[in-house]
Motif scaffolding. Sequence first.
Motif, PDB file in Angstrom:
ATOM      1  N   ALA A  46      59.915  93.535  44.503  1.00 18.37           N
ATOM      2  CA  ALA A  46      58.723  93.542  44.274  1.00 18.37           C
ATOM      3  C   ALA A  46      57.710  92.928  45.012  1.00 18.37           C
ATOM      4  O   ALA A  46      56.608  93.286  45.216  1.00 18.37           O
ATOM      5  N   TRP A  47      58.127  91.984  45.537  1.00 18.90           N
ATOM      6  CA  TRP A  47      57.097  90.906  46.373  1.00 18.90           C
ATOM      7  C   TRP A  47      57.095  91.348  47.942  1.00 18.90           C
ATOM      8  O   TRP A  47      56.086  91.257  48.481  1.00 18.90           O
ATOM      9  N   SER A  48      58.306  91.916  48.443  1.00 21.18           N
ATOM     10  CA  SER A  48      58.024  92.213  49.834  1.00 21.18           C
ATOM     11  C   SER A  48      57.182  93.354  50.280  1.00 21.18           C
ATOM     12  O   SER A  48      56.861  93.376  51.262  1.00 21.18           O
ATOM     13  N   CYS A  49      57.004  93.944  49.368  1.00 23.44           N
ATOM     14  CA  CYS A  49      56.022  95.373  49.667  1.00 23.44           C
ATOM     15  C   CYS A  49      54.584  95.228  49.381  1.00 23.44           C
ATOM     16  O   CYS A  49      53.971  96.270  49.021  1.00 23.44           O
ATOM     17  N   ARG A  50      54.204  93.932  49.361  1.00 23.47           N
ATOM     18  CA  ARG A  50      52.559  93.804  48.926  1.00 23.47           C
ATOM     19  C   ARG A  50      51.872  93.883  50.224  1.00 23.47           C
ATOM     20  O   ARG A  50      52.257  93.213  51.151  1.00 23.47           O
ATOM     21  N   GLY A  51      50.650  94.476  50.230  1.00 25.20           N
ATOM     22  CA  GLY A  51      49.679  94.353  51.390  1.00 25.20           C
ATOM     23  C   GLY A  51      48.525  95.072  51.198  1.00 25.20           C
ATOM     24  O   GLY A  51      48.115  95.547  50.207  1.00 25.20           O
TER      25      GLY A  51
END
Length: 100
Positions: A46-51
């Motif tokens: 969930a956190w790794s694909c924020r941008g």
Amino acid sequence: MRQRYSRRLALCIVIAGLLSPWSPSIQAAGTSGASAPQTTIEQSAAWSCRGVYHVVRRGETIYSIARRYGASAYRIAVCNGLASYTVYVGQALLVPTSLR
């Protein structure tokens, strides 16, 4: 062609909202009101694909986009579900900008 990418962008936004760590927890089957604990794999996914979203322009490659935002081409491919590192003009890509 443009309609296909706008649908993909809308789908990415919906999926990103579902993977948000601030969204309500999914209840485990058979539990009485207790929320299911998230594993570290679910949290990191969930956190790794924020941008930010980037629309590919003529002459750009996944590598040049990654260099511009300080990300890796691999993370861009994974977050967008790409089978290869080929991108197309007008394609909207989610560019992960941080690890959290």
